[in-house]
Design a protein around this motif. Structure first.
Motif, short mmCIF file in Angstrom:
data_model
loop_
_atom_site.label_atom_id
_atom_site.label_comp_id
_atom_site.label_asym_id
_atom_site.label_seq_id
_atom_site.Cartn_x
_atom_site.Cartn_y
_atom_site.Cartn_z
N LEU A 1 45.15 26.23 2.88
CA LEU A 1 44.83 25.92 1.30
C LEU A 1 44.69 24.64 0.91
O LEU A 1 43.50 24.51 -0.06
CB LEU A 1 46.28 26.25 0.85
CG LEU A 1 46.45 25.95 -0.58
CD1 LEU A 1 45.73 27.13 -1.43
CD2 LEU A 1 48.11 26.17 -1.06
N PHE A 2 44.66 23.60 1.84
CA PHE A 2 44.59 22.27 1.53
C PHE A 2 43.31 21.62 1.97
O PHE A 2 42.86 20.75 1.56
CB PHE A 2 45.64 21.20 1.77
CG PHE A 2 46.75 21.27 0.49
CD1 PHE A 2 46.85 20.31 -0.16
CD2 PHE A 2 47.88 22.22 0.44
CE1 PHE A 2 47.94 20.26 -1.11
CE2 PHE A 2 48.43 22.36 -0.47
CZ PHE A 2 48.63 21.23 -1.32
N TRP A 3 42.77 22.38 2.99
CA TRP A 3 41.37 21.75 3.38
C TRP A 3 39.95 22.57 2.61
O TRP A 3 40.18 23.66 2.60
CB TRP A 3 41.09 22.05 4.66
CG TRP A 3 41.67 21.13 5.94
CD1 TRP A 3 42.79 21.46 6.77
CD2 TRP A 3 41.45 19.88 6.12
NE1 TRP A 3 42.97 20.15 7.55
CE2 TRP A 3 42.22 19.40 6.98
CE3 TRP A 3 40.00 19.11 5.53
CZ2 TRP A 3 41.86 18.01 7.71
CZ3 TRP A 3 40.02 17.89 6.12
CH2 TRP A 3 40.85 17.25 7.00
N ALA B 1 39.95 28.33 12.52
CA ALA B 1 41.06 28.98 12.80
C ALA B 1 42.15 28.02 12.25
O ALA B 1 42.62 27.12 13.10
CB ALA B 1 41.38 29.66 14.01
N HIS B 2 42.87 27.94 11.31
CA HIS B 2 43.76 27.17 10.79
C HIS B 2 45.25 27.67 11.46
O HIS B 2 45.79 28.81 11.69
CB HIS B 2 44.05 27.11 9.32
CG HIS B 2 42.93 26.55 8.56
ND1 HIS B 2 42.87 25.34 8.59
CD2 HIS B 2 41.87 26.87 7.96
CE1 HIS B 2 41.79 24.83 7.80
NE2 HIS B 2 41.22 26.10 7.55
N VAL B 3 46.25 26.74 11.71
CA VAL B 3 47.58 27.30 12.33
C VAL B 3 48.51 27.50 11.44
O VAL B 3 49.27 27.89 11.64
CB VAL B 3 47.95 26.08 13.30
CG1 VAL B 3 47.23 25.84 14.46
CG2 VAL B 3 48.49 25.02 12.72
N THR B 4 48.25 27.36 10.14
CA THR B 4 49.27 27.46 9.01
C THR B 4 48.36 27.71 7.81
O THR B 4 47.21 27.37 7.60
CB THR B 4 50.20 26.29 8.68
OG1 THR B 4 49.49 25.43 7.82
CG2 THR B 4 51.06 25.93 9.82
N ALA B 5 48.76 28.58 6.76
CA ALA B 5 48.23 29.03 5.84
C ALA B 5 48.23 27.80 4.59
O ALA B 5 47.22 27.47 3.87
CB ALA B 5 48.98 30.10 4.91
N PHE B 6 49.21 26.81 4.73
CA PHE B 6 49.06 25.64 4.38
C PHE B 6 47.93 24.70 4.57
O PHE B 6 47.14 24.40 3.37
CB PHE B 6 50.31 24.64 4.35
CG PHE B 6 50.41 23.45 3.46
CD1 PHE B 6 51.39 23.54 2.28
CD2 PHE B 6 49.81 22.42 3.97
CE1 PHE B 6 51.11 22.60 1.53
CE2 PHE B 6 49.70 21.14 3.00
CZ PHE B 6 50.61 21.24 2.05
#
Length: 323
Positions: free
Chosen positions: A126-128, A118-123
């Motif tokens: 996108l980058f991982w 669960a990422h805390v940002t869409a950024f």
């Protein structure tokens, strides 16, 4: 649910433990990084309960929230059960990649079928590069600060943790240029002595080291504008908190800040000269600062409200635990 999670990021955890569940927070005698226990400078509800590693062996746990790779083995040792195999696990990714291999950065939990990231940002998502591991995004949410913006002091506020160690990541090297525009008040962990480190006079930068959250919010609200110079951090919750207070924002248009700060909430640019000019305008024109702050508050409260954050997490937990 009974949720096991470590106290890693104070602001995020503060929001998370305001939900309807019981939160088991490991505490060790040394209060080290894997046993901080309950927060000292944030207000947490009683549902966040300290547990020792020994108590976890027989504890009823419905899901494990992982935030660092090494917690997977640690949870296995302390619980006697393997997260992702013996009980559900969600890995929360707070950070942008810092391995020097962007945009090819492989996530430490890539190509797994036993957990969800669960990422805390869409950024971040996108980058991982997470390979075949399932991912989702749960945007930040904050406990609303209990203060309102006054902007009575013609000073700029900054919140940075470990500004010397993190340096260019947090934009610490840019602070002297803004200190020429107005005096700076820098809040955060390990900010003591920052003026000396930067070669600034004591009256141009004052450090406020590890101030309790409610006191920090009260002091932020008195400053004219909030300065966010992070080049490569996910999305500082202090930025959202400052916006929610009603502070105008002067921010680098990098990472998720470019999505979080609308144009009418202050100034957002990758040109430092543009931000310097905006800071000067806010210092000289309090009414303009107040108008931008109202837009910042509306944007923060609409997108980063606590109720939305907790509802998103409840849906995710139900899906992962109950299927």
């Amino acid at each position: 649910m009974n949720i096991l999670l470590w106290h890693v990021h104070g602001s995020w955890t503060t929001s998370f433990v305001h939900g309807k569940h019981r939160y088991l927070v490991p505490a060790t005698p040394d209060r080290g990084p894997y046993g901080l226990g309950r927060a000292r400078t944030y207000t947490w509800p009683e549902s966040a309960t300290e547990v020792s590693p020994e108590q976890l062996r027989g504890a009823e746990v419905d899901v494990v929230i992982l935030q660092r790779p090494e917690e997977l083995d640690l949870a296995t040792e302390w619980l006697g059960r393997r997260p992702g195999r013996d009980l559900p696990a969600i890995y929360v990714e707070h950070n942008t990649p810092k391995d020097g291999d962007v945009p090819h950065s492989r996530h430490p939990m890539a190509d797994r079928d036993d957990l969800l990231i669960a990422h805390v940002t869409a950024f971040n998502e996108l980058f991982w590069d997470t390979g075949a591991t399932r991912t989702t995004v749960v945007d930040h949410g904050i406990v609303p600060p209990a203060v309102e913006y006054t902007g009575e002091l013609d000073r700029l506020a900054v919140v940075i943790n470990e500004p010397v160690r993190r340096w260019r990541v947090t934009g610490t090297d840019l602070l002297p240029r803004f200190a020429e525009i107005a005096p700076l008040d820098v809040f955060g962990m390990k900010v003591a002595g920052l003026a000396d480190h930067l070669g600034l006079p004591a009256d141009r930068l004052i450090s406020h080291d590890d101030v309790p959250q409610h006191r920090m919010h009260a002091e932020l609200a008195r400053r004219r504008a909030y300065l966010h110079l992070c080049r490569w951090t996910s999305l500082g919750l202090s930025l959202i908190e400052a916006m929610s207070i009603g502070m105008p924002v002067v921010a680098l248009a990098t990472t998720e800040a470019a999505m979080a700060v609308p144009p009418d909430a202050g100034a957002l640019s990758t040109r430092v000269d543009t931000l310097l000019a905006a800071a000067g305008r806010f210092v000289a024109q309090p009414q303009q600062a107040r108008r931008a702050g109202l837009a910042a508050r509306a944007a923060a409260r609409e997108r980063y409200g606590l109720d939305r954050f907790l509802a998103d997490w409840d849906r995710l937990l139900e899906e992962e635990v109950c299927g």
